[in-house]
Design a protein around this motif. Sequence first.
Motif, PDB file in Angstrom:
ATOM      1  N   LYS A  59      22.207  25.069  10.627  1.00  0.00           N
ATOM      2  CA  LYS A  59      21.241  25.784   9.795  1.00  0.00           C
ATOM      3  C   LYS A  59      20.631  24.846   8.760  1.00  0.00           C
ATOM      4  O   LYS A  59      19.413  24.881   8.517  1.00  0.00           O
ATOM      5  N   ASP A  60      21.449  24.004   8.150  1.00  0.00           N
ATOM      6  CA  ASP A  60      20.945  23.096   7.120  1.00  0.00           C
ATOM      7  C   ASP A  60      19.989  22.064   7.705  1.00  0.00           C
ATOM      8  O   ASP A  60      19.076  21.584   7.002  1.00  0.00           O
ATOM      9  N   GLU A  61      20.196  21.701   8.975  1.00  0.00           N
ATOM     10  CA  GLU A  61      19.289  20.744   9.622  1.00  0.00           C
ATOM     11  C   GLU A  61      18.017  21.430  10.097  1.00  0.00           C
ATOM     12  O   GLU A  61      16.948  20.803  10.159  1.00  0.00           O
ATOM     13  N   LEU A  62      18.120  22.688  10.438  1.00  0.00           N
ATOM     14  CA  LEU A  62      16.950  23.416  10.942  1.00  0.00           C
ATOM     15  C   LEU A  62      15.995  23.834   9.828  1.00  0.00           C
ATOM     16  O   LEU A  62      14.796  23.999  10.072  1.00  0.00           O
ATOM     17  N   ASP A  63      16.487  23.994   8.604  1.00  0.00           N
ATOM     18  CA  ASP A  63      15.619  24.392   7.483  1.00  0.00           C
ATOM     19  C   ASP A  63      14.493  23.389   7.249  1.00  0.00           C
ATOM     20  O   ASP A  63      13.315  23.773   7.274  1.00  0.00           O
ATOM     21  N   PRO A  64      14.788  22.093   7.049  1.00  0.00           N
ATOM     22  CA  PRO A  64      13.684  21.136   6.867  1.00  0.00           C
ATOM     23  C   PRO A  64      12.875  20.928   8.149  1.00  0.00           C
ATOM     24  O   PRO A  64      11.679  20.633   8.081  1.00  0.00           O
ATOM     25  N   LEU A  65      13.521  21.076   9.301  1.00  0.00           N
ATOM     26  CA  LEU A  65      12.791  20.921  10.553  1.00  0.00           C
ATOM     27  C   LEU A  65      11.729  22.012  10.696  1.00  0.00           C
ATOM     28  O   LEU A  65      10.602  21.742  11.131  1.00  0.00           O
ATOM     29  N   ALA A  66      12.083  23.226  10.319  1.00  0.00           N
ATOM     30  CA  ALA A  66      11.106  24.316  10.368  1.00  0.00           C
ATOM     31  C   ALA A  66       9.951  24.059   9.418  1.00  0.00           C
ATOM     32  O   ALA A  66       8.784  24.317   9.741  1.00  0.00           O
ATOM     33  N   ASP A  67      10.249  23.530   8.242  1.00  0.00           N
ATOM     34  CA  ASP A  67       9.179  23.210   7.289  1.00  0.00           C
ATOM     35  C   ASP A  67       8.275  22.108   7.834  1.00  0.00           C
ATOM     36  O   ASP A  67       7.054  22.131   7.627  1.00  0.00           O
ATOM     37  N   ALA A  68       8.898  21.142   8.552  1.00  0.00           N
ATOM     38  CA  ALA A  68       8.099  20.060   9.132  1.00  0.00           C
ATOM     39  C   ALA A  68       7.150  20.609  10.193  1.00  0.00           C
ATOM     40  O   ALA A  68       5.974  20.218  10.252  1.00  0.00           O
ATOM     41  N   TRP A  69       7.651  21.496  11.046  1.00  0.00           N
ATOM     42  CA  TRP A  69       6.778  22.082  12.055  1.00  0.00           C
ATOM     43  C   TRP A  69       5.726  22.996  11.429  1.00  0.00           C
ATOM     44  O   TRP A  69       4.610  23.122  11.941  1.00  0.00           O
ATOM     45  N   LEU A  70       6.067  23.616  10.306  1.00  0.00           N
ATOM     46  CA  LEU A  70       5.064  24.415   9.585  1.00  0.00           C
ATOM     47  C   LEU A  70       3.918  23.530   9.124  1.00  0.00           C
ATOM     48  O   LEU A  70       2.746  23.919   9.208  1.00  0.00           O
ATOM     49  N   GLU A  71       4.257  22.330   8.647  1.00  0.00           N
ATOM     50  CA  GLU A  71       3.214  21.401   8.213  1.00  0.00           C
ATOM     51  C   GLU A  71       2.357  20.954   9.395  1.00  0.00           C
ATOM     52  O   GLU A  71       1.151  20.780   9.270  1.00  0.00           O
ATOM     53  N   ILE A  72       3.008  20.776  10.559  1.00  0.00           N
ATOM     54  CA  ILE A  72       2.251  20.365  11.746  1.00  0.00           C
ATOM     55  C   ILE A  72       1.230  21.431  12.141  1.00  0.00           C
ATOM     56  O   ILE A  72       0.056  21.132  12.365  1.00  0.00           O
ATOM     57  N   VAL A  73       1.661  22.684  12.244  1.00  0.00           N
ATOM     58  CA  VAL A  73       0.731  23.741  12.651  1.00  0.00           C
ATOM     59  C   VAL A  73      -0.278  24.024  11.547  1.00  0.00           C
ATOM     60  O   VAL A  73      -1.426  24.408  11.826  1.00  0.00           O
ATOM     61  N   ARG A  74       0.102  23.813  10.285  1.00  0.00           N
ATOM     62  CA  ARG A  74      -0.860  24.015   9.178  1.00  0.00           C
ATOM     63  C   ARG A  74      -1.960  22.976   9.234  1.00  0.00           C
ATOM     64  O   ARG A  74      -3.144  23.283   9.011  1.00  0.00           O
ATOM     65  N   SER A  75      -1.582  21.733   9.587  1.00  0.00           N
ATOM     66  CA  SER A  75      -2.585  20.681   9.704  1.00  0.00           C
ATOM     67  C   SER A  75      -3.546  20.967  10.851  1.00  0.00           C
ATOM     68  O   SER A  75      -4.761  20.798  10.720  1.00  0.00           O
ATOM     69  N   ALA A  76      -2.991  21.428  11.972  1.00  0.00           N
ATOM     70  CA  ALA A  76      -3.850  21.780  13.108  1.00  0.00           C
ATOM     71  C   ALA A  76      -4.747  22.956  12.768  1.00  0.00           C
ATOM     72  O   ALA A  76      -5.919  22.989  13.156  1.00  0.00           O
ATOM     73  N   THR A  77      -4.231  23.907  12.035  1.00  0.00           N
ATOM     74  CA  THR A  77      -5.029  25.069  11.641  1.00  0.00           C
ATOM     75  C   THR A  77      -6.132  24.654  10.675  1.00  0.00           C
ATOM     76  O   THR A  77      -7.247  25.186  10.720  1.00  0.00           O
ATOM     77  N   ARG A  78      -5.835  23.658   9.788  1.00  0.00           N
ATOM     78  CA  ARG A  78      -6.858  23.163   8.867  1.00  0.00           C
ATOM     79  C   ARG A  78      -8.004  22.516   9.639  1.00  0.00           C
ATOM     80  O   ARG A  78      -9.186  22.709   9.307  1.00  0.00           O
ATOM     81  N   ASP A  79      -7.677  21.775  10.715  1.00  0.00           N
ATOM     82  CA  ASP A  79      -8.720  21.159  11.534  1.00  0.00           C
ATOM     83  C   ASP A  79      -9.611  22.213  12.180  1.00  0.00           C
ATOM     84  O   ASP A  79     -10.839  22.066  12.242  1.00  0.00           O
ATOM     85  N   ILE A  80      -8.968  23.296  12.675  1.00  0.00           N
ATOM     86  CA  ILE A  80      -9.748  24.377  13.289  1.00  0.00           C
ATOM     87  C   ILE A  80     -10.662  25.030  12.269  1.00  0.00           C
ATOM     88  O   ILE A  80     -11.844  25.308  12.547  1.00  0.00           O
ATOM     89  N   ALA A  81     -10.124  25.263  11.083  1.00  0.00           N
ATOM     90  CA  ALA A  81     -10.935  25.887  10.035  1.00  0.00           C
ATOM     91  C   ALA A  81     -12.119  25.000   9.644  1.00  0.00           C
ATOM     92  O   ALA A  81     -13.241  25.491   9.427  1.00  0.00           O
ATOM     93  N   GLU A  82     -11.908  23.672   9.541  1.00  0.00           N
ATOM     94  CA  GLU A  82     -12.996  22.757   9.198  1.00  0.00           C
ATOM     95  C   GLU A  82     -14.090  22.782  10.257  1.00  0.00           C
ATOM     96  O   GLU A  82     -15.281  22.780   9.937  1.00  0.00           O
ATOM     97  N   GLN A  83     -13.683  22.797  11.523  1.00  0.00           N
ATOM     98  CA  GLN A  83     -14.691  22.858  12.584  1.00  0.00           C
ATOM     99  C   GLN A  83     -15.478  24.157  12.537  1.00  0.00           C
ATOM    100  O   GLN A  83     -16.702  24.175  12.730  1.00  0.00           O
ATOM    101  N   GLN A  84     -14.796  25.266  12.272  1.00  0.00           N
ATOM    102  CA  GLN A  84     -15.489  26.554  12.209  1.00  0.00           C
ATOM    103  C   GLN A  84     -16.444  26.609  11.024  1.00  0.00           C
ATOM    104  O   GLN A  84     -17.554  27.154  11.122  1.00  0.00           O
ATOM    105  N   VAL A  85     -16.029  26.048   9.872  1.00  0.00           N
ATOM    106  CA  VAL A  85     -16.909  26.022   8.695  1.00  0.00           C
ATOM    107  C   VAL A  85     -18.132  25.157   8.967  1.00  0.00           C
ATOM    108  O   VAL A  85     -19.261  25.506   8.582  1.00  0.00           O
ATOM    109  N   ARG A  86     -17.920  24.036   9.658  1.00  0.00           N
ATOM    110  CA  ARG A  86     -19.050  23.149   9.964  1.00  0.00           C
ATOM    111  C   ARG A  86     -20.055  23.851  10.872  1.00  0.00           C
ATOM    112  O   ARG A  86     -21.266  23.744  10.676  1.00  0.00           O
TER     113      ARG A  86
END
Length: 429
Positions: A59-86
């Motif tokens: 559990k202690d190892e999965l907590d930061p791993l989940a946050d890391a994957w959250l950052e990955i999908v957040r970055s991808a979502t930011r790219d999608i949002a930028e393209q849609q705004v453009r």
Amino acid sequence: MAGFVASLWLLVIAVLGLAGSASAQEAGSERAGAIEADAPVDPAISTDELAYRLIPLTKDELDPLADAWLEIVRSATRDIAEQQVRLLNDPSTATDEAYRALARTVEARAALFERFSMVVEALESKGGDPEHVAELRAYRDSVLFSETILASPKAIAIAFISWLTRPDGGLAVALDIGIVILAFLALLFVSSLARGAARRWIGRVPKISKLLEAFLVATVFWLVIALGLLFVLAALGVNVTPLFAMIGGASFILAFALQDTLGNLASGLMIMINRPFDEGDYVLVGGVGGTVKSVNIVATTITTPDNQLIVIPNKNVWGNVITNVTASETRRVDLVFGISYEDSIPDALRVIEESVKAHPLVLRDPEPTIRVHELAASSVNFICRPWTKTSDYWTVYWDLTHHMKEALTEAGLSIPYPQQDVHIRTGGT
């Protein structure tokens, strides 16, 4: 129209899946420095490899791993949002190619969301903080919902067409559907062969009823189809474990909802095993008489002599007195004939015996019973009880009734009808 567009866009987001975008990979690499060096944070990792690498993590190892994957999908979502705004701010850039690029980014992000969900599920199963797990899932659901609401029809159409024409998209789904259809046809062929083999094998079992034989053969047929479909789905990568869990949970509820049906099923099995009658027998049950046409797991179907089809629930059959008229090979025909009190009893006995012996369908063994039965109000009655094969019962009954009238009349014996003598007395006598 808005509801349809939203639903279609959500379908596109759910089914698309490619490797992550370059920006998402960079974000994942940056975040990976905050956790274990060998932690599975590579956006290009396969789902099979990720599943194995998540097994030993705590559990202690999965907590930061989940946050890391959250950052990955957040970055991808930011790219999608930028393209849609453009595309929104500069309509001149809203070309088909731009929308196809957006669709590719959505596809890549869908694959990232799939891996992100695997990490979140692993964290939850190993006792992670429920509030943290709920926040991670809420982010994913909110992103998908918001993009669905804001999606334009053109973006949805291009993304959907792009997915349909991809080898790992619509073409793969069409291939899987074709495999399922061909597999189902093949299963029908194999099931038919299994049914034929089962019928031949079961037919060799002595003293088995036709009803039980038909039930067992049908069970083999559908069992082969069900197991075959499960193997086909598993080979296509479909997880069939939840199906068994759903069946197990639903069976408890269905047991209460279908009590009458289960009672009919149990009664049907008792009928097939104990064999009070078989297919083609003439039975009297539940106030109904007719020839048994079939027995399935819930009901017995009977055809009446005037060709009416009657379906009786099995529990009403097994729970009532069952009279199987044709169970034995032979039957006794019960007839009664009467003569006048003025006629000769020996002559009547002789005429009845000769008529019975002359009928070709009357059995010699056991011998017919012919006796004086009673002195009735208007006649002397004789019982006539010859034996015949069950299939010839009604032929003998009708023939003897017809021939006996003619034979008694030719012998000068009368068959009286009910009569009453009335004596009138006058007052002077």
